[in-house]
Write a protein that holds these residues in place. Sequence first.
Motif, PDB file in Angstrom:
ATOM      1  N   THR A  32      -4.858  15.723  -4.513  1.00 33.34           N
ATOM      2  CA  THR A  32      -6.294  15.899  -4.305  1.00 33.34           C
ATOM      3  C   THR A  32      -6.872  15.052  -3.177  1.00 33.34           C
ATOM      4  O   THR A  32      -7.894  15.422  -2.590  1.00 33.34           O
ATOM      5  N   GLY A  33      -6.264  13.899  -2.906  1.00 35.17           N
ATOM      6  CA  GLY A  33      -6.812  12.982  -1.905  1.00 35.17           C
ATOM      7  C   GLY A  33      -8.119  12.354  -2.335  1.00 35.17           C
ATOM      8  O   GLY A  33      -8.846  11.808  -1.504  1.00 35.17           O
ATOM      9  N   GLY A  34      -8.449  12.412  -3.645  1.00 36.48           N
ATOM     10  CA  GLY A  34      -9.771  12.001  -4.077  1.00 36.48           C
ATOM     11  C   GLY A  34      -9.819  10.983  -5.191  1.00 36.48           C
ATOM     12  O   GLY A  34     -10.774  11.010  -5.968  1.00 36.48           O
ATOM     13  N   LEU A  35      -8.839  10.102  -5.287  1.00 32.60           N
ATOM     14  CA  LEU A  35      -8.838   9.136  -6.384  1.00 32.60           C
ATOM     15  C   LEU A  35      -8.610   7.715  -5.892  1.00 32.60           C
ATOM     16  O   LEU A  35      -7.934   7.492  -4.884  1.00 32.60           O
ATOM     17  N   HIS A  36      -9.181   6.772  -6.627  1.00 37.94           N
ATOM     18  CA  HIS A  36      -8.868   5.360  -6.413  1.00 37.94           C
ATOM     19  C   HIS A  36      -7.605   5.009  -7.181  1.00 37.94           C
ATOM     20  O   HIS A  36      -7.299   5.612  -8.218  1.00 37.94           O
ATOM     21  N   GLY A  37      -6.876   4.021  -6.679  1.00 35.57           N
ATOM     22  CA  GLY A  37      -5.665   3.583  -7.364  1.00 35.57           C
ATOM     23  C   GLY A  37      -5.582   2.068  -7.399  1.00 35.57           C
ATOM     24  O   GLY A  37      -6.222   1.369  -6.613  1.00 35.57           O
ATOM     25  N   LEU A  39       5.113  -2.690 -11.008  1.00 35.30           N
ATOM     26  CA  LEU A  39       5.301  -2.685 -12.454  1.00 35.30           C
ATOM     27  C   LEU A  39       4.541  -1.560 -13.131  1.00 35.30           C
ATOM     28  O   LEU A  39       5.048  -0.915 -14.049  1.00 35.30           O
ATOM     29  N   ILE A  40       3.315  -1.334 -12.691  1.00 39.07           N
ATOM     30  CA  ILE A  40       2.484  -0.311 -13.312  1.00 39.07           C
ATOM     31  C   ILE A  40       1.379   0.071 -12.342  1.00 39.07           C
ATOM     32  O   ILE A  40       0.864  -0.780 -11.610  1.00 39.07           O
ATOM     33  N   ALA A  41       1.039   1.350 -12.294  1.00 36.85           N
ATOM     34  CA  ALA A  41      -0.023   1.844 -11.419  1.00 36.85           C
ATOM     35  C   ALA A  41      -0.883   2.839 -12.190  1.00 36.85           C
ATOM     36  O   ALA A  41      -0.383   3.562 -13.048  1.00 36.85           O
ATOM     37  N   ARG A  42      -2.157   2.849 -11.892  1.00 40.69           N
ATOM     38  CA  ARG A  42      -3.087   3.801 -12.495  1.00 40.69           C
ATOM     39  C   ARG A  42      -4.071   4.281 -11.438  1.00 40.69           C
ATOM     40  O   ARG A  42      -4.336   3.590 -10.460  1.00 40.69           O
ATOM     41  N   GLU A  43      -4.627   5.477 -11.651  1.00 39.87           N
ATOM     42  CA  GLU A  43      -5.595   6.024 -10.718  1.00 39.87           C
ATOM     43  C   GLU A  43      -6.715   6.728 -11.468  1.00 39.87           C
ATOM     44  O   GLU A  43      -6.550   7.175 -12.603  1.00 39.87           O
ATOM     45  N   ASP A  44      -7.872   6.798 -10.815  1.00 42.21           N
ATOM     46  CA  ASP A  44      -9.033   7.413 -11.447  1.00 42.21           C
ATOM     47  C   ASP A  44     -10.084   7.667 -10.376  1.00 42.21           C
ATOM     48  O   ASP A  44     -10.078   7.022  -9.318  1.00 42.21           O
ATOM     49  N   VAL A  45     -10.998   8.585 -10.667  1.00 38.45           N
ATOM     50  CA  VAL A  45     -12.092   8.855  -9.744  1.00 38.45           C
ATOM     51  C   VAL A  45     -13.018   7.650  -9.625  1.00 38.45           C
ATOM     52  O   VAL A  45     -13.705   7.480  -8.616  1.00 38.45           O
ATOM     53  N   GLY A  46     -13.037   6.790 -10.632  1.00 36.48           N
ATOM     54  CA  GLY A  46     -13.809   5.547 -10.585  1.00 36.48           C
ATOM     55  C   GLY A  46     -12.896   4.358 -10.417  1.00 36.48           C
ATOM     56  O   GLY A  46     -11.937   4.189 -11.171  1.00 36.48           O
ATOM     57  N   PRO A  49       0.803  -1.228   0.000  1.00 39.05           N
ATOM     58  CA  PRO A  49       0.000   0.000   0.000  1.00 39.05           C
ATOM     59  C   PRO A  49       0.835   1.276   0.000  1.00 39.05           C
ATOM     60  O   PRO A  49       0.488   2.254  -0.690  1.00 39.05           O
ATOM     61  N   ASP A  50       1.943   1.295   0.724  1.00 38.69           N
ATOM     62  CA  ASP A  50       2.814   2.477   0.729  1.00 38.69           C
ATOM     63  C   ASP A  50       3.439   2.707  -0.634  1.00 38.69           C
ATOM     64  O   ASP A  50       3.568   3.852  -1.087  1.00 38.69           O
ATOM     65  N   LEU A  51       3.815   1.628  -1.310  1.00 37.21           N
ATOM     66  CA  LEU A  51       4.401   1.762  -2.647  1.00 37.21           C
ATOM     67  C   LEU A  51       3.372   2.299  -3.639  1.00 37.21           C
ATOM     68  O   LEU A  51       3.696   3.138  -4.496  1.00 37.21           O
ATOM     69  N   LEU A  52       2.142   1.833  -3.532  1.00 36.52           N
ATOM     70  CA  LEU A  52       1.087   2.365  -4.401  1.00 36.52           C
ATOM     71  C   LEU A  52       0.858   3.836  -4.122  1.00 36.52           C
ATOM     72  O   LEU A  52       0.773   4.649  -5.053  1.00 36.52           O
ATOM     73  N   ARG A  53       0.757   4.191  -2.863  1.00 41.01           N
ATOM     74  CA  ARG A  53       0.506   5.597  -2.497  1.00 41.01           C
ATOM     75  C   ARG A  53       1.601   6.515  -3.043  1.00 41.01           C
ATOM     76  O   ARG A  53       1.315   7.626  -3.518  1.00 41.01           O
ATOM     77  N   GLN A  54       2.839   6.071  -3.008  1.00 43.18           N
ATOM     78  CA  GLN A  54       3.943   6.870  -3.533  1.00 43.18           C
ATOM     79  C   GLN A  54       3.834   7.111  -5.031  1.00 43.18           C
ATOM     80  O   GLN A  54       4.402   8.072  -5.551  1.00 43.18           O
ATOM     81  N   ASN A  55       3.098   6.240  -5.728  1.00 40.45           N
ATOM     82  CA  ASN A  55       2.952   6.367  -7.172  1.00 40.45           C
ATOM     83  C   ASN A  55       1.600   6.953  -7.585  1.00 40.45           C
ATOM     84  O   ASN A  55       1.287   7.006  -8.765  1.00 40.45           O
ATOM     85  N   GLN A  56       0.810   7.412  -6.628  1.00 35.98           N
ATOM     86  CA  GLN A  56      -0.467   8.067  -6.923  1.00 35.98           C
ATOM     87  C   GLN A  56      -0.260   9.577  -6.931  1.00 35.98           C
ATOM     88  O   GLN A  56      -0.545  10.268  -5.960  1.00 35.98           O
TER      89      GLN A  56
END
Length: 294
Positions: free
Chosen positions: A167-172, A183-190, A154-161
């Motif tokens: 904004t504090g307002g996206l899913h990842g 390897l790869i991370a993406r984020e979006d409001v949905g 989770p910390d590694l994902l957060r670092q790549n968001q």
Amino acid sequence: MPKTSVTPLTIIKVDKNSIINTEDFLAAEEPLEIRLGYGASSNRTQKSISVTMRTPGNDFELAIGFLFTEGIIENAAQISSIKHCNGLHENVVKVELLDGLDLDMSKLERNFYTTSSCGVCGKSSIDAVKTVCRLPEFVSSEIQFSAEKIYQLPDLLRQNQTIFGKTGGLHGCALFDANGKLLIAREDVGRHNALDKLIGATLQQGLFPLNQYLLLLSGRASFELIQKAYMAGIKVVAAVGAPSGLAVQMAADAGITLIGFLRGEKFNIYCGAERINTNTQLIHRSEQLSTLLK
């Protein structure tokens, strides 16, 4: 980070000791329409198949991932072209499939209208998903992930968001290998859009099948996210939040290891414990206790 992914705004911040005007950033949310062109070159059909509210950015990945996870295409090579209809920042993506590609027209007759909060909510059962979606046969996965590595994800994902950081307002969501490498991370409001973007990116990059990787979700594990993971051949899914009951059932039926409440140095395993390398004696004793209590 695309400029359109965040919206600046002057707000009034209130706390116990002060009231100040300050600049804030909001996650952008705009509609994206996906249009599909298909058929013989002499008789092409153009059809709008989806409207979803998303965070602008990675629109082509979103379109490709959506088409794949809904069973319309089998791979990215079936796409002849993809572009925005009216310039780089427009909210319509047009996907042209190869001439003469044989499609399951019943899937195209469904109405794909989704929202950023719930996604495709019309699928009320696992059987319904299996009748609509193409569920591919991938080689079985013997991959294992250590609990110690999973704690760190989770910390590694957060670092790549990047956008979430503003904004504090996206899913990842992110893919990790067995060594805990992101390897790869993406984020979006949905949340479903974020996963479609990730799957679309892996299709473009030729990473399929994804049976050697762990998928991490920044929120809860819903039924539709497990369905999308299944379509991509993912065998291990971990979520920071809770899974739904139907998500657990789907994961168990699909042979997916499902982890929930991944926070700090603890998590719950709902099914597929054999892929988690931890104290196997404790897991075995827990399974024995569970059997005795039934």
